[in-house]
Write an enzyme that holds these catalytic residues in place. Structure first.
Site, PDB file in Angstrom:
ATOM      1  N   ARG A 190       0.820  -1.215   0.000  1.00  0.00           N
ATOM      2  CA  ARG A 190       0.000   0.000   0.000  1.00  0.00           C
ATOM      3  C   ARG A 190       0.847   1.255   0.000  1.00  0.00           C
ATOM      4  O   ARG A 190       0.317   2.347  -0.052  1.00  0.00           O
ATOM      5  CB  ARG A 190      -0.829   0.010   1.283  1.00  0.00           C
ATOM      6  CG  ARG A 190      -2.261  -0.409   1.090  1.00  0.00           C
ATOM      7  CD  ARG A 190      -2.907  -0.321   2.450  1.00  0.00           C
ATOM      8  NE  ARG A 190      -4.295  -0.043   2.380  1.00  0.00           N
ATOM      9  CZ  ARG A 190      -5.228  -0.975   2.384  1.00  0.00           C
ATOM     10  NH1 ARG A 190      -4.906  -2.232   2.369  1.00  0.00           N
ATOM     11  NH2 ARG A 190      -6.495  -0.627   2.379  1.00  0.00           N
TER      12      ARG A 190
ATOM     13  N   ARG B 107     -21.956  -2.030   2.345  1.00  0.00           N
ATOM     14  CA  ARG B 107     -21.308  -3.341   2.553  1.00  0.00           C
ATOM     15  C   ARG B 107     -21.682  -3.938   3.910  1.00  0.00           C
ATOM     16  O   ARG B 107     -21.726  -3.259   4.922  1.00  0.00           O
ATOM     17  CB  ARG B 107     -19.787  -3.181   2.499  1.00  0.00           C
ATOM     18  CG  ARG B 107     -19.076  -4.478   2.905  1.00  0.00           C
ATOM     19  CD  ARG B 107     -17.613  -4.476   2.631  1.00  0.00           C
ATOM     20  NE  ARG B 107     -16.935  -3.324   3.166  1.00  0.00           N
ATOM     21  CZ  ARG B 107     -15.702  -2.977   2.817  1.00  0.00           C
ATOM     22  NH1 ARG B 107     -15.044  -3.688   1.936  1.00  0.00           N
ATOM     23  NH2 ARG B 107     -15.149  -1.920   3.351  1.00  0.00           N
TER      24      ARG B 107
ATOM     25  N   ARG C 153     -18.449  -2.987   9.024  1.00  0.00           N
ATOM     26  CA  ARG C 153     -17.089  -2.772   9.523  1.00  0.00           C
ATOM     27  C   ARG C 153     -16.983  -1.425  10.231  1.00  0.00           C
ATOM     28  O   ARG C 153     -17.546  -0.439   9.773  1.00  0.00           O
ATOM     29  CB  ARG C 153     -16.104  -2.808   8.346  1.00  0.00           C
ATOM     30  CG  ARG C 153     -15.285  -4.072   8.313  1.00  0.00           C
ATOM     31  CD  ARG C 153     -14.553  -4.249   7.029  1.00  0.00           C
ATOM     32  NE  ARG C 153     -13.609  -3.175   6.727  1.00  0.00           N
ATOM     33  CZ  ARG C 153     -12.798  -3.172   5.661  1.00  0.00           C
ATOM     34  NH1 ARG C 153     -12.842  -4.192   4.823  1.00  0.00           N
ATOM     35  NH2 ARG C 153     -11.980  -2.186   5.439  1.00  0.00           N
TER      36      ARG C 153
ATOM     37  N   ARG D 178      -9.730   7.228   4.384  1.00  0.00           N
ATOM     38  CA  ARG D 178      -9.149   6.065   3.678  1.00  0.00           C
ATOM     39  C   ARG D 178      -8.943   6.385   2.203  1.00  0.00           C
ATOM     40  O   ARG D 178      -7.946   5.989   1.606  1.00  0.00           O
ATOM     41  CB  ARG D 178     -10.061   4.853   3.830  1.00  0.00           C
ATOM     42  CG  ARG D 178      -9.935   4.189   5.199  1.00  0.00           C
ATOM     43  CD  ARG D 178     -11.095   3.275   5.505  1.00  0.00           C
ATOM     44  NE  ARG D 178     -11.254   2.178   4.578  1.00  0.00           N
ATOM     45  CZ  ARG D 178     -12.368   1.474   4.439  1.00  0.00           C
ATOM     46  NH1 ARG D 178     -13.425   1.754   5.165  1.00  0.00           N
ATOM     47  NH2 ARG D 178     -12.424   0.482   3.582  1.00  0.00           N
TER      48      ARG D 178
HETATM   49  P1  AP5 Z   1     -15.026  -5.381  -1.290  1.00  0.00           P
HETATM   50  O1  AP5 Z   1     -14.695  -6.564  -2.128  1.00  0.00           O
HETATM   51  O2  AP5 Z   1     -15.256  -5.619   0.153  1.00  0.00           O
HETATM   52  O3  AP5 Z   1     -13.975  -4.198  -1.533  1.00  0.00           O
HETATM   53  P2  AP5 Z   1     -12.438  -4.062  -1.125  1.00  0.00           P
HETATM   54  O4  AP5 Z   1     -11.716  -3.531  -2.308  1.00  0.00           O
HETATM   55  O5  AP5 Z   1     -11.936  -5.327  -0.506  1.00  0.00           O
HETATM   56  O6  AP5 Z   1     -12.569  -2.890  -0.076  1.00  0.00           O
HETATM   57  P3  AP5 Z   1     -11.944  -2.723   1.383  1.00  0.00           P
HETATM   58  O7  AP5 Z   1     -12.787  -1.665   2.072  1.00  0.00           O
HETATM   59  O8  AP5 Z   1     -11.795  -4.029   2.076  1.00  0.00           O
HETATM   60  O9  AP5 Z   1     -10.570  -2.125   1.032  1.00  0.00           O
HETATM   61  P4  AP5 Z   1      -9.586  -1.435   1.955  1.00  0.00           P
HETATM   62  O10 AP5 Z   1      -8.395  -1.449   1.084  1.00  0.00           O
HETATM   63  O11 AP5 Z   1     -10.035  -0.123   2.451  1.00  0.00           O
HETATM   64  O12 AP5 Z   1      -9.581  -2.332   3.278  1.00  0.00           O
HETATM   65  P5  AP5 Z   1      -8.537  -3.309   3.956  1.00  0.00           P
HETATM   66  O13 AP5 Z   1      -9.268  -4.320   4.712  1.00  0.00           O
HETATM   67  O14 AP5 Z   1      -7.526  -3.759   2.963  1.00  0.00           O
HETATM   68  O15 AP5 Z   1     -16.334  -4.691  -1.946  1.00  0.00           O
HETATM   69  C1  AP5 Z   1     -16.952  -3.585  -1.345  1.00  0.00           C
HETATM   70  C2  AP5 Z   1     -18.484  -3.693  -1.450  1.00  0.00           C
HETATM   71  O16 AP5 Z   1     -18.860  -3.610  -2.820  1.00  0.00           O
HETATM   72  C3  AP5 Z   1     -19.066  -5.008  -0.928  1.00  0.00           C
HETATM   73  O17 AP5 Z   1     -20.308  -4.729  -0.347  1.00  0.00           O
HETATM   74  C4  AP5 Z   1     -19.246  -5.851  -2.198  1.00  0.00           C
HETATM   75  O18 AP5 Z   1     -20.309  -6.769  -2.056  1.00  0.00           O
HETATM   76  C5  AP5 Z   1     -19.557  -4.777  -3.239  1.00  0.00           C
HETATM   77  N1  AP5 Z   1     -19.050  -5.092  -4.580  1.00  0.00           N
HETATM   78  C6  AP5 Z   1     -17.800  -5.568  -4.890  1.00  0.00           C
HETATM   79  N2  AP5 Z   1     -17.663  -5.711  -6.227  1.00  0.00           N
HETATM   80  C7  AP5 Z   1     -18.838  -5.320  -6.767  1.00  0.00           C
HETATM   81  C8  AP5 Z   1     -19.328  -5.222  -8.112  1.00  0.00           C
HETATM   82  N3  AP5 Z   1     -18.563  -5.577  -9.178  1.00  0.00           N
HETATM   83  N4  AP5 Z   1     -20.575  -4.769  -8.304  1.00  0.00           N
HETATM   84  C9  AP5 Z   1     -21.362  -4.400  -7.251  1.00  0.00           C
HETATM   85  N5  AP5 Z   1     -20.965  -4.471  -5.968  1.00  0.00           N
HETATM   86  C10 AP5 Z   1     -19.724  -4.922  -5.714  1.00  0.00           C
HETATM   87  O19 AP5 Z   1      -7.774  -2.314   4.964  1.00  0.00           O
HETATM   88  C11 AP5 Z   1      -8.437  -1.756   6.072  1.00  0.00           C
HETATM   89  C12 AP5 Z   1      -7.446  -0.956   6.912  1.00  0.00           C
HETATM   90  O20 AP5 Z   1      -6.401  -1.825   7.420  1.00  0.00           O
HETATM   91  C13 AP5 Z   1      -6.687   0.160   6.169  1.00  0.00           C
HETATM   92  O21 AP5 Z   1      -7.419   1.363   6.126  1.00  0.00           O
HETATM   93  C14 AP5 Z   1      -5.398   0.267   7.013  1.00  0.00           C
HETATM   94  O22 AP5 Z   1      -5.614   1.017   8.171  1.00  0.00           O
HETATM   95  C15 AP5 Z   1      -5.121  -1.175   7.417  1.00  0.00           C
HETATM   96  N6  AP5 Z   1      -4.229  -1.866   6.448  1.00  0.00           N
HETATM   97  C16 AP5 Z   1      -4.551  -2.938   5.665  1.00  0.00           C
HETATM   98  N7  AP5 Z   1      -3.523  -3.289   4.872  1.00  0.00           N
HETATM   99  C17 AP5 Z   1      -2.506  -2.404   5.163  1.00  0.00           C
HETATM  100  C18 AP5 Z   1      -1.198  -2.227   4.644  1.00  0.00           C
HETATM  101  N8  AP5 Z   1      -0.699  -3.006   3.670  1.00  0.00           N
HETATM  102  N9  AP5 Z   1      -0.436  -1.209   5.154  1.00  0.00           N
HETATM  103  C19 AP5 Z   1      -0.909  -0.409   6.112  1.00  0.00           C
HETATM  104  N10 AP5 Z   1      -2.161  -0.524   6.648  1.00  0.00           N
HETATM  105  C20 AP5 Z   1      -2.959  -1.519   6.160  1.00  0.00           C
HETATM  106 MG    MG Z   2     -11.253  -5.873   1.408  1.00  0.00          MG
END
Ligand code: AP5
Ligand code: MG
Length: 207
Positions: free
Chosen positions: A88, A122, A151, A162
């Site tokens: 990221r 979501r 969430r 974010r």
């Molecule tokens: P979904 O598939 O859940 O989307 P996503 O891209 O996985 O979104 P996230 O919110 O999980 O991404 P993120 O990067 O913010 O979170 P993460 O957990 O990595 O889809 C979203 C919704 O849309 C769902 O309801 C789904 O059903 C719907 N949908 C999907 N596709 C669709 C389609 N084609 N048509 C219609 N509807 C659809 O990170 C969270 C936090 O963790 C970060 O903010 C950070 O604080 C920390 N963190 C995680 N990784 C790191 C890292 N590498 N470095 C530092 N901090 C980190």
């Molecule tokens: Mg995700």
């Protein structure tokens, strides 16, 4: 195949990663899921990570890099893996390059307006399944029957932060992987099955 999924919060990384990992039988490594599991269990890592996640900020690089390095060292990652939400930052991408050779970086492209709608609607299950209120109006998971929840970091204020963090710190990785010659763009605004088909086509055509 050694995959990285790029894309804004709510782009559909988790949704597609689950399907891709099932099809190709590779482990799905979501740093967000790992951090949330630690928060739930109240581990020291979870306590530290929560301070950042609740504000919509990134957890410090050294913490996440250590965690991923350890996970990729496990036996099930030898023949391939899918990283969802990592790297990221440029620092994370460079660290990853030292312990793995990424074959495909799939960039799931979705406009900001649409990701905001997706995140707002979501609903999650603790088994990892994710739903959207526009197409699923029940409050129990279709797969395991557990109660769905929203969430903590999906509140409007946190989502704004974010998205800002994504634009500043993560979007530059698109250029990074383009330079490495492994970047593939996918139109993530399409219907879920169509997005999946496009990803499969990319992976099968560029084996
Ligand atoms: P979904 O598939 O859940 O989307 P996503 O891209 O996985 O979104 P996230 O919110 O999980 O991404 P993120 O990067 O913010 O979170 P993460 O957990 O990595 O889809 C979203 C919704 O849309 C769902 O309801 C789904 O059903 C719907 N949908 C999907 N596709 C669709 C389609 N084609 N048509 C219609 N509807 C659809 O990170 C969270 C936090 O963790 C970060 O903010 C950070 O604080 C920390 N963190 C995680 N990784 C790191 C890292 N590498 N470095 C530092 N901090 C980190
Ligand atoms: Mg995700």
């Amino acid at each position: 195949m050694y995959l990285v999924f790029l894309g804004a919060p709510g782009a559909g990384k988790g949704t597609q990663a689950t399907r891709v990992c099932e099809k190709y039988n590779i482990p799905h490594i979501s740093t967000g899921d790992i951090l949330r599991a630690n928060i739930k269990q109240g581990t020291p890592l979870g306590v530290e990570a929560k301070k950042f996640i609740d504000k919509g900020l990134l957890v410090p690089d050294e913490v996440v890099i250590g965690l991923v390095k350890e996970r990729l060292g496990e036996e099930d990652c030898k023949k391939g893996f899918l990283l969802d939400g990592f790297p990221r930052t440029l620092e994370q991408a460079e660290a990853l390059g030292k312990f793995a050779k990424i074959t495909h970086a799939i960039n799931i492209q979705v406009d900001e307006d649409l990701v905001v709608k997706r995140i707002a609607g979501r609903r999650m299950c603790k088994c990892g399944e994710s739903y959207h209120i526009s197409w699923y109006d029940k409050d129990a998971c279709q797969k395991c029957g557990e109660k769905l929840y929203q969430r903590d970091d999906d509140k409007e204020e946190t989502v704004k932060s974010r998205l800002e963090v994504y634009k500043k710190q993560t979007a530059p990785l698109i250029e990074y992987y383009k330079q490495s010659g492994v970047l593939y763009d996918v139109d993530g605004a399409q219907e879920m099955n169509k997005v999946f088909e496009d990803i499969v086509r990319i992976l099968d055509d560029n084996d």
